[in-house]
Design a protein around this motif. Structure first.
Motif, PDB file in Angstrom:
ATOM      1  N   GLY A 144       2.140   2.301  -3.431  1.00 44.14           N
ATOM      2  CA  GLY A 144       1.163   2.585  -4.480  1.00 44.14           C
ATOM      3  C   GLY A 144       0.517   1.353  -5.065  1.00 44.14           C
ATOM      4  N   PHE A 174      -8.185  27.931 -10.486  1.00 51.14           N
ATOM      5  CA  PHE A 174      -9.382  28.781 -10.529  1.00 51.14           C
ATOM      6  C   PHE A 174      -9.007  30.215 -10.898  1.00 51.14           C
ATOM      7  CE2 PHE A 174     -12.589  31.472  -8.496  1.00 51.14           C
ATOM      8  CZ  PHE A 174     -13.769  30.879  -8.917  1.00 51.14           C
ATOM      9  N   PHE A 175      -7.941  30.727 -10.288  1.00 51.03           N
ATOM     10  CA  PHE A 175      -7.566  32.125 -10.524  1.00 51.03           C
ATOM     11  C   PHE A 175      -6.670  32.298 -11.747  1.00 51.03           C
ATOM     12  CE2 PHE A 175      -8.500  32.292  -5.892  1.00 51.03           C
ATOM     13  CZ  PHE A 175      -9.510  33.234  -5.945  1.00 51.03           C
ATOM     14  N   TRP A 193      -6.741  30.676   6.059  1.00 50.12           N
ATOM     15  CA  TRP A 193      -5.307  30.602   5.789  1.00 50.12           C
ATOM     16  C   TRP A 193      -4.514  31.075   7.012  1.00 50.12           C
ATOM     17  CZ3 TRP A 193      -2.541  34.071   1.642  1.00 50.12           C
ATOM     18  CH2 TRP A 193      -1.319  33.512   1.322  1.00 50.12           C
ATOM     19  N   ILE A 237       0.499  31.245  -5.961  1.00 47.93           N
ATOM     20  CA  ILE A 237       0.244  32.657  -6.287  1.00 47.93           C
ATOM     21  C   ILE A 237       1.058  33.052  -7.525  1.00 47.93           C
ATOM     22  CG2 ILE A 237       0.589  35.032  -5.470  1.00 47.93           C
ATOM     23  CD1 ILE A 237      -0.123  33.986  -2.641  1.00 47.93           C
ATOM     24  N   TYR A 285      -7.642   3.431   3.315  1.00 50.54           N
ATOM     25  CA  TYR A 285      -7.165   4.825   3.298  1.00 50.54           C
ATOM     26  C   TYR A 285      -6.207   5.041   2.116  1.00 50.54           C
ATOM     27  CZ  TYR A 285      -4.334   8.881   4.362  1.00 50.54           C
ATOM     28  OH  TYR A 285      -3.660  10.073   4.242  1.00 50.54           O
ATOM     29  N   ALA A 286      -5.270   4.098   1.944  1.00 51.64           N
ATOM     30  CA  ALA A 286      -4.290   4.238   0.852  1.00 51.64           C
ATOM     31  C   ALA A 286      -4.968   4.223  -0.515  1.00 51.64           C
ATOM     32  CB  ALA A 286      -3.250   3.120   0.939  1.00 51.64           C
ATOM     33  N   ARG A 322      -4.201  11.649  -7.185  1.00 47.44           N
ATOM     34  CA  ARG A 322      -4.799  11.394  -5.876  1.00 47.44           C
ATOM     35  C   ARG A 322      -4.188  10.148  -5.221  1.00 47.44           C
ATOM     36  NH1 ARG A 322     -10.532  10.197  -3.550  1.00 47.44           N
ATOM     37  NH2 ARG A 322     -10.378  11.461  -1.695  1.00 47.44           N
ATOM     38  N   LYS A 323      -4.144   9.044  -5.979  1.00 45.46           N
ATOM     39  CA  LYS A 323      -3.637   7.797  -5.389  1.00 45.46           C
ATOM     40  C   LYS A 323      -2.143   7.868  -5.071  1.00 45.46           C
ATOM     41  CE  LYS A 323      -6.942   4.204  -6.351  1.00 45.46           C
ATOM     42  NZ  LYS A 323      -7.175   2.853  -6.886  1.00 45.46           N
ATOM     43  N   PHE A 366      -6.274  23.294  -7.173  1.00 46.37           N
ATOM     44  CA  PHE A 366      -7.563  23.887  -7.548  1.00 46.37           C
ATOM     45  C   PHE A 366      -7.548  25.413  -7.419  1.00 46.37           C
ATOM     46  CE2 PHE A 366     -11.905  25.140  -6.485  1.00 46.37           C
ATOM     47  CZ  PHE A 366     -12.606  24.559  -7.518  1.00 46.37           C
ATOM     48  N   TYR A 367      -6.917  25.949  -6.375  1.00 43.04           N
ATOM     49  CA  TYR A 367      -6.922  27.408  -6.140  1.00 43.04           C
ATOM     50  C   TYR A 367      -6.227  28.170  -7.274  1.00 43.04           C
ATOM     51  CZ  TYR A 367      -8.381  26.569  -1.286  1.00 43.04           C
ATOM     52  OH  TYR A 367      -9.064  26.192  -0.172  1.00 43.04           O
ATOM     53  N   GLU A 371      -5.182  18.502  -4.378  1.00 42.24           N
ATOM     54  CA  GLU A 371      -6.428  19.289  -4.253  1.00 42.24           C
ATOM     55  C   GLU A 371      -6.123  20.788  -4.212  1.00 42.24           C
ATOM     56  OE1 GLU A 371      -5.689  16.696  -2.379  1.00 42.24           O
ATOM     57  OE2 GLU A 371      -7.370  15.289  -2.382  1.00 42.24           O
ATOM     58  N   LEU A 399      -9.044  18.983 -12.267  1.00 44.63           N
ATOM     59  CA  LEU A 399      -9.681  17.680 -12.032  1.00 44.63           C
ATOM     60  C   LEU A 399      -8.890  16.553 -12.719  1.00 44.63           C
ATOM     61  CD1 LEU A 399     -13.489  18.570 -12.341  1.00 44.63           C
ATOM     62  CD2 LEU A 399     -12.168  18.140 -10.264  1.00 44.63           C
ATOM     63  N   ARG A 455      -1.743   9.796  -1.984  1.00 42.21           N
ATOM     64  CA  ARG A 455      -2.150   9.014  -0.816  1.00 42.21           C
ATOM     65  C   ARG A 455      -1.019   8.073  -0.380  1.00 42.21           C
ATOM     66  NH1 ARG A 455      -7.265   8.445   1.536  1.00 42.21           N
ATOM     67  NH2 ARG A 455      -7.867  10.623   1.726  1.00 42.21           N
ATOM     68  N   ALA A 456      -0.419   7.403  -1.383  1.00 46.73           N
ATOM     69  CA  ALA A 456       0.687   6.493  -1.056  1.00 46.73           C
ATOM     70  C   ALA A 456       1.825   7.267  -0.396  1.00 46.73           C
ATOM     71  CB  ALA A 456       1.178   5.786  -2.316  1.00 46.73           C
ATOM     72  N   ALA A 482       0.838  -1.212   0.000  1.00 42.82           N
ATOM     73  CA  ALA A 482       0.000   0.000   0.000  1.00 42.82           C
ATOM     74  C   ALA A 482       0.868   1.256   0.000  1.00 42.82           C
ATOM     75  CB  ALA A 482      -0.915  -0.007   1.216  1.00 42.82           C
ATOM     76  N   ALA A 483       1.946   1.220   0.753  1.00 43.34           N
ATOM     77  CA  ALA A 483       2.825   2.394   0.838  1.00 43.34           C
ATOM     78  C   ALA A 483       3.592   2.624  -0.456  1.00 43.34           C
ATOM     79  CB  ALA A 483       3.797   2.228   1.996  1.00 43.34           C
ATOM     80  N   LEU A 487      -6.024  15.917 -10.499  1.00 38.37           N
ATOM     81  CA  LEU A 487      -6.474  15.161  -9.326  1.00 38.37           C
ATOM     82  C   LEU A 487      -6.659  13.678  -9.672  1.00 38.37           C
ATOM     83  CD1 LEU A 487      -7.141  15.874  -6.421  1.00 38.37           C
ATOM     84  CD2 LEU A 487      -9.516  16.170  -7.085  1.00 38.37           C
ATOM     85  N   VAL A 535       1.429  27.803  -1.338  1.00 38.80           N
ATOM     86  CA  VAL A 535       1.023  29.212  -1.290  1.00 38.80           C
ATOM     87  C   VAL A 535       1.878  30.067  -2.243  1.00 38.80           C
ATOM     88  CG1 VAL A 535       0.819  31.256   0.162  1.00 38.80           C
ATOM     89  CG2 VAL A 535       0.075  29.046   1.034  1.00 38.80           C
ATOM     90  N   THR A 578       1.568  10.079   1.440  1.00 39.99           N
ATOM     91  CA  THR A 578       1.226  10.421   2.831  1.00 39.99           C
ATOM     92  C   THR A 578       1.178   9.158   3.688  1.00 39.99           C
ATOM     93  OG1 THR A 578      -1.137  10.380   2.328  1.00 39.99           O
ATOM     94  CG2 THR A 578      -0.079  12.514   2.287  1.00 39.99           C
TER      95      THR A 578
END
Lengths: 289, 143
Positions: A120, B31-32, A274, B124, A151-152, B103-104, B27-28, B24, B96, B107-108, A117-118, B99, B120, B110
């Protein structure tokens, strides 16, 4: 399996209450011949792992394997530690060596799932954990690994549901509460998340990570953080989509002033989200310590 | 018989470089700043997450398609509002795409205990830089 000697039994009891340093001190009293045996090495590896001393776990497990020959439990410790040291390929080799000896070892299957999982490989991880679940569906490690694999994979809702099942099955298990806290935090449910970590920290006061997470969530529950809860709960994309739809929708139906006010309020909200959390965190941490 | 679940499949991770941004958060600036800002940040972040080249190319292509759509809007309608809204919508759509690819892997990342970098400053800079660049290109090419 032979019964543990009194020293090993004491060391194991200390590990179960998360007191690894005392367990290591206990193991240090063993005579040299017994100290290099598999039971002592397993406990030493477990103690060092509880202290996050992963290079030391690698060293201890390697020495144990050299002294006593292949052992699935030592290979599991070695695999987990190599993974934590960032050497996932070496970790996989150790875990597969262990699984070659004990293909139905639930802890080995779950540890390998965690490593996959870690890296990927969430699909393979899910298959491994399902195999472990077929062998021991109610084992805490199976519950925990299932939650982590979900979660992963990005299945936050499923991970939280499984965490609730884990807590229901093991209401006294600190990891169950911590996982419920973690999965709830990911979904922006700060009250449930705080309660999970608080109970985990209460069940295992020696585990610093649980107390630290509970403290973070106590900050998230502060009244000044209340305006940010919708953004935490529904996520950045949905919150922004609603704001943009409102701002441009008002303009489209001929309400430019209202649209400008909502736009300005949204800008203030963004700046608040922020600036306030880090300032509040700094202030509260200084006052609580 | 060899159990296929027990075949080695893990490749060594590349040495840790700069930490990735939270996908994610792109996205900011999207958008701008519009589709090019989203694509540029997406490609950079994809590199940090060690995404394969075809996925990086797809993100870059999405950015170019988004900008092309904005050019087409600018060429076919009068007034600035549709062109501005076009930038926002195209930027969101490209974010999108980012993303969907990131995304996956994020996740791996984190899951391994990695912490994301702050977007930031770069966000900008990208929103302003690419926003201005898109405006200049639209003025130069179709207005």
């Amino acid at each position: 399996m032979s019964a543990l000697t009194p020293v090993l039994a004491r060391a194991e009891a200390l590990l179960q209450t998360n007191r690894p340093q005392e367990a290591l001190a206990e193991l240090a009293t063993l005579p040299p011949a017994e100290a290099v045996g598999v039971p002592a090495t397993r406990l030493r590896c477990a103690a060092l792992a509880q202290m996050d001393r992963w290079e030391a776990v690698v060293h201890a497990a390697t020495a144990g394997l050299a002294a006593s020959g292949p052992d699935p439990d030592l290979l599991r410790h070695l695999g987990r530690a190599e993974h934590r040291c960032g050497r996932s390929q070496v970790a996989e080799r150790a875990l597969l060596d262990g699984l070659a000896l004990a293909p139905q070892d639930v802890e080995l299957l779950c540890t390998y799932a965690d490593v996959c999982a870690a890296n990927g490989q969430a699909d393979k991880a899910a298959k491994l954990v399902e195999r472990a679940a077929a062998l021991a569906p109610e084992a805490p490690i199976v519950y925990a690994t299932r939650i982590q694999v979900a979660y992963a994979s990005g299945d936050d809702k499923g991970a939280q549901r499984m965490s609730r099942e884990f807590v229901a099955a093991y209401p006294e298990h600190p990891t169950a509460h911590a996982l419920l806290g973690g999965t709830s935090a990911v979904r922006g449910q700060v009250d449930t998340a705080y309660e999970g970590y608080r109970q985990a920290a209460a069940s295992m006061p020696t585990e610093q990570a649980f107390a630290e997470s509970a403290l973070e969530l106590r900050i998230a529950r502060h009244p000044l953080m209340l305006p940010l809860r919708p953004a935490l709960r529904f996520g950045v994309l949905k919150t922004w989509a609603v704001a943009a739809a409102l701002i441009f929708g008002l303009r489209a139906i001929g309400q430019p002033v209202l649209s400008a006010i909502v736009g300005l309020l949204w800008l203030v909200y963004c700046v608040y989200s922020w600036v306030v959390p880090p300032l509040l965190r700094r202030f509260l941490r200084r006052n609580w310590h | 018989m060899q159990d296929e679940l027990f075949n080695p499949t893990i490749r060594e991770q590349p040495a840790p470089g700069k930490p990735p941004w939270r996908p994610e958060s792109i996205f900011y600036p999207a958008f701008f700043g519009g589709p090019l800002a989203a694509a540029a940040l997406g490609v950079l972040n994809g590199g940090r997450l060690a995404l394969p080249t075809p996925q990086l190319a797809a993100i870059g292509a999405a950015g170019l398609v988004g900008f092309g759509a904005r050019l087409a809007i600018a060429a076919s309608v009068d007034g600035n509002a549709p062109v501005r809204y076009g930038a926002m919508i195209a930027g969101i759509l490209v974010s999108l795409v980012v993303l969907a690819f990131q995304r996956k892997p994020f996740r791996a990342y984190t899951y391994r205990g990695g912490e994301p970098a702050s977007l930031v400053g770069p966000g900008i800079a990208a929103a302003i830089g690419f926003g201005v660049l898109e405006a200049i290109l639209i003025l130069a090419l179709v207005r």
